[in-house]
Structures are given as structure tokens and as C-alpha cells.
Motif scaffolding. Structure first.
Motif, mmCIF file in Angstrom:
data_model
loop_
_atom_site.group_PDB
_atom_site.id
_atom_site.type_symbol
_atom_site.label_atom_id
_atom_site.label_comp_id
_atom_site.label_asym_id
_atom_site.label_seq_id
_atom_site.Cartn_x
_atom_site.Cartn_y
_atom_site.Cartn_z
ATOM 1 N N GLU A 110 0.889 -1.180 0.000
ATOM 2 C CA GLU A 110 0.000 0.000 0.000
ATOM 3 C C GLU A 110 0.914 1.213 0.000
ATOM 4 O O GLU A 110 1.729 1.379 0.908
ATOM 5 N N THR A 153 -5.506 3.002 -3.542
ATOM 6 C CA THR A 153 -6.575 3.931 -3.156
ATOM 7 C C THR A 153 -6.075 5.369 -3.017
ATOM 8 O O THR A 153 -6.706 6.301 -3.532
ATOM 9 N N PHE A 154 -4.964 5.582 -2.296
ATOM 10 C CA PHE A 154 -4.495 6.948 -2.028
ATOM 11 C C PHE A 154 -3.975 7.628 -3.302
ATOM 12 O O PHE A 154 -4.144 8.823 -3.475
ATOM 13 N N TRP A 173 -5.759 -2.947 -6.396
ATOM 14 C CA TRP A 173 -7.118 -2.862 -5.858
ATOM 15 C C TRP A 173 -7.370 -1.489 -5.265
ATOM 16 O O TRP A 173 -6.432 -0.741 -4.971
ATOM 17 N N SER A 207 -10.195 0.961 -2.706
ATOM 18 C CA SER A 207 -11.434 1.355 -2.087
ATOM 19 C C SER A 207 -11.988 2.410 -3.043
ATOM 20 O O SER A 207 -11.573 3.570 -3.006
HETATM 21 C C1 LIG Z 1 -11.003 3.072 2.943
HETATM 22 C C2 LIG Z 1 -9.821 2.277 2.569
HETATM 23 C C3 LIG Z 1 -9.900 0.888 2.399
HETATM 24 C C4 LIG Z 1 -11.174 0.109 2.650
HETATM 25 O O1 LIG Z 1 -12.146 0.366 1.700
HETATM 26 P P1 LIG Z 1 -13.735 0.289 1.976
HETATM 27 O O2 LIG Z 1 -14.321 0.763 0.685
HETATM 28 O O3 LIG Z 1 -14.043 1.162 3.145
HETATM 29 O O4 LIG Z 1 -14.026 -1.151 2.260
HETATM 30 C C5 LIG Z 1 -8.763 0.222 1.997
HETATM 31 N N1 LIG Z 1 -7.590 0.866 1.804
HETATM 32 C C6 LIG Z 1 -7.468 2.179 1.977
HETATM 33 C C7 LIG Z 1 -6.149 2.835 1.753
HETATM 34 C C8 LIG Z 1 -8.576 2.939 2.365
HETATM 35 O O5 LIG Z 1 -8.442 4.255 2.554
#
Ligand SMILES: *Cc1c(COP(=O)(O)O)cnc(C)c1O
Length: 394
Positions: free
Chosen positions: A150, A181-182, A199, A201
């Protein structure tokens, strides 16, 4: 390949042969077939779109087409949340007796999967400091099947060297999964650096409006087929309306992302000089210990930063109360700025020791929205001045 803005507007067009300019919402649990053969074939089609919505739906296919093209992967799929994406993928790819490597600084749900669920299922795990690429290598065992990375990590914004970990994993026949995600594919494309599966969020930046819970996975079709197979059992299916909202949100990601990047950078710069602040964690700052690595593998540094206050837990909490624009909330990546005090949020979830290990008590995570930079900066500086004044008079 067309640019990212063109991709987010047009990549799904082939998946919905309709004359409607806005893709219709297929609010149906199932689809009918004309004959037995077509019907039976539908059940076997990985990530299909017209058998049964748990198996796939046109609204899923639309978002998946955009995500795959943005992440530059062969295929993609969507799930009911980010955690559904991760848990389904991991359950698909490991078995009892296997070993998984993850990071010490990582999203709370990911940490819990590594520390609680996997060991319970007979899968051993090792958490490493991602800033030390050698730590991943030292953690490898003959049973290692998967490495979860991550970067930037939540909430400390540590950076993982994606190419180095991908090369190491490939050399040992280990699969890699990256939480993007970030960064989003606008700031970073892990698959281009050799990561197997990316993957998200999608609840966060991809949707961008804080009104949907969703997840996404992107990678080679062969691996996604295996994950899809397990998704039929975990059943964490994204509702068609939520998929349509996610598609609407993702259309403007290339417009929103530069603003998040600008706001993150502006807040990080403004707060790093403030006397109430001991440290700002933001990969876009030249003072960030991994700034060069971040600049090498990212096109922008995102809207999330974390800030440590001189007055510890109480001052961090007071800072949140003095902020006007960022609301106190656990999420990020929407149009409005949000802020959270991780030590307060996790107090009930972790033991005192785990908490001290996980996060400094005086740390605030700020997630910039798309508001005007000047307003966010003035607001944050005002709140920092206020907690400093409180500390001096106390
Ligand atoms: C919010 C988040 C998740 C989890 O995702 P959800 O959609 O809340 O299940 C995973 N990784 C990161 C970095 C997140 O900010």
C-alpha cells in the motif's frame, strides 16, 4: 492510447450498446436467456454481464472497462467495498499453509485481515517496514504466495518501492497486490511497475463524492477469473445503482485529481512551518525521507497528509475542533475535505500497546477535498494558531 480524461468518458462505450447517452441502470437481479445453451454458458462466463447480477451486470462491466484502461491492465472487476475486493482476492489466491507478507503501516482493515483472519485460517503472515525494501526479501519463506503493498500508506504516508517489490516477488514466483486507493491511477500505475493486481477502495477518490461504498480490482484476466470465482462465494456484489454512481464519479477523476494534489501540497507546505506542528508527513514535501522515490513512481502526491502536533493527543483533538471546512470523518477522497484523529478512532479497536505502535497520539490525518486551496490553508492555519494560543495560555 487516449488520455485519461478521454478514457474515463469513453472506455465503457462498447460495454453498453445502447442509444442512451447516459448509460441505463440495469436494476435487475437476473437476466433471461432465449435457450438452454446460452443460459448455461452465461453461468460460466467470468465477469459476465447478463446471467445473474452476483455474477456480473452491465453496470459493473462499464466501470470495470474504465478502471482496466486507467490502470493499464487486461481486466478489472468491481465489488461492494474496498474490503470486499481485498478479502475476496486474498481468499482466492492463498490456502492454509501459505504465507503472506504485508506492511506495518497499512489500512486498518488490511492489518486486521493479516493479523486476525488469515492466521485463523492457517495462513501465516509477516508485517514489514515498507521503507526498507530488504525487509520484504528477508520476510520471504518457501511458502510465501502473496505480498500486499500500500503506497502511500495510511495514515503515515510511507512509500513502497513498487518496482523493487514487484521484481523481488516475480523472481520468487510470488504474486503482488497493491492498494492504489491513495494514489489513484492518475498519480500512480502499479501494474506498469510490475505489480500483478491493483485494488481500490472505490469509495474514496474513484467515486469521489462520498455517496457510495465500492471496491475495484484490476489485473491480468487469468488472475481476475480466479478472484471472480471466489467472489461468487463471498457474494459482496455492488448494487447496479451504486455501480452507475461510481461510473458517474470516475468520469471526473482526471479533473478532480490535480486539485486534490494541489490542495494536499498547499496544506503540507503551510503546516510544516507552523510552531504547533512537529512534523508533516506528505510525500510531495522535499523533506519527506522518501520524496525522491515518490517522485520517481508517482505523477502527483495526492490529497492526504498527516500532521503531528507538539501538544500530543489533546492538541490534535483541539485542532480538529477548530477546523471549519474539513469535517471529522473516517473517509477521504470526496469533494469535501475530511479529517480524522487516528489515535482517537482506534482507541476502542486496539490494545494500548498496539495503538502506540500503530500511530503517534498527536497525529491528525487530513484529506483535502476540491475546495479552493487558499480557503483550506487559511482554515488550517487558523486552527493551528488557535491550539497554539490555547497551549500557551494553559
Ligand atoms: C477506505 C480504505 C480501504 C477500505 O475500503 P472500503 O471501501 O471502506 O471497504 C482500503 N484501503 C485504503 C487505503 C482505504 O483508505
Amino acid at each position: 492510447m487516449p488520455g485519461t480524461s478521454t478514457v474515463t468518458v469513453h472506455a465503457d462505450r462498447e460495454t453498453h450498446p445502447s442509444r442512451a447517452v447516459a448509460p441505463p441502470i440495469y436494476q435487475t437481479a437476473a437476466f433471461a436467456a432465449d435457450d438452454a445453451e446460452t443460459f448455461a454458458a452465461g453461468a460460466l462466463q467470468p465477469r459476465g454481464k447478463d446471467f445473474y447480477t452476483r455474477y456480473g451486470n452491465p453496470n459493473h462491466a462499464q466501470v470495470a472497462a474504465v478502471v482496466a484502461e486507467l490502470e493499464n491492465t487486461e481486466a478489472a472487476m468491481v465489488t461492494a467495498s474496498g474490503m470486499a475486493a481485498l478479502t475476496t482476492a486474498v481468499l482466492a489466491l492463498v490456502s492454509a499453509g501459505d504465507h503472506v507478507i504485508g506492511q506495518k503501516s497499512t489500512y486498518g482493515g488490511t492489518a486486521s485481515l493479516l493479523l486476525n483472519l488469515l492466521p485463523r485460517l492457517g495462513v501465516s503472515t509477516t508485517l514489514v517496514d515498507q521503507r526498507d525494501t530488504g525487509a520484504f526479501e528477508r520476510a520471504l519463506t518457501p511458502r510465501t504466495r502473496l505480498i500486499l503493498v500500500e503506497t502511500p500508506s495510511n495514515p503515515l504516508l510511507h512509500i513502497t518501492d513498487l518496482s523493487a517489490v514487484a521484481d523481488l516477488a516475480r523472481a520468487h514466483d510470488v504474486l503482488t497486490l497493491a492498494d492504489n486507493t491513495f494514489a489513484t491511477p492518475l498519480n500512480q500505475r502499479p501494474a506498469d511497475l510490475g505489480i500483478d493486481v491493483v485494488w481500490h477502495s472505490a469509495t474514496k477518490y474513484l467515486n469521489g463524492h462520498s455517496d457510495v461504498s465500492a471496491g475495484a480490482l484490476a489485473g491480468p484476466a487469468e488472475i481476475l477469473d480466479r478472484i471472480w470465482d471466489t467472489s461468487l462465494l463471498t457474494g459482496a456484489v455492488l448494487g447496479p445503482i451504486d455501480a452507475a454512481l461510481l461510473l458517474r464519479g470516475i468520469r471526473t477523476l482526471p479533473l478532480r485529481m490535480p486539485r486534490y494534489n494541489d490542495n494536499g501540497q498547499a496544506l503540507a507546505l503551510a503546516l510544516s512551518g507552523h510552531p504547533a506542528v512537529t512534523q508533516v508527513h506528505y510525500p510531495g514535501l522535499e523533506s519527506h525521507p522518501q520524496h525522491k522515490l515518490a517522485a520517481d513512481q508517482m505523477n502527483g502526491f495526492g490529497g492526504v497528509l498527516s500532521v503531528e502536533f507538539t501538544g500530543g493527543f489533546a492538541m490534535a483533538d483541539a485542532f480538529l475542533s477548530h477546523l471549519h471546512y474539513p469535517r471529522r470523518s473516517a473517509s477521504l477522497g470526496g469533494v469535501g475535505s475530511l479529517a480524522v484523529h487516528p489515535a482517537a478512532m482506534w482507541a476502542g479497536m486496539l490494545s494500548a500497546d498496539q495503538l502506540t505502535e500503530a500511530v503517534p497520539p498527536g497525529l491528525i490525518r487530513l484529506a483535502a477535498g476540491i475546495e479552493d486551496s487558499a480557503d483550506l490553508v487559511a482554515d488550517a492555519l487558523h486552527a493551528a494558531d488557535a491550539v497554539l494560543a490555547q497551549a500557551t495560555t494553559a
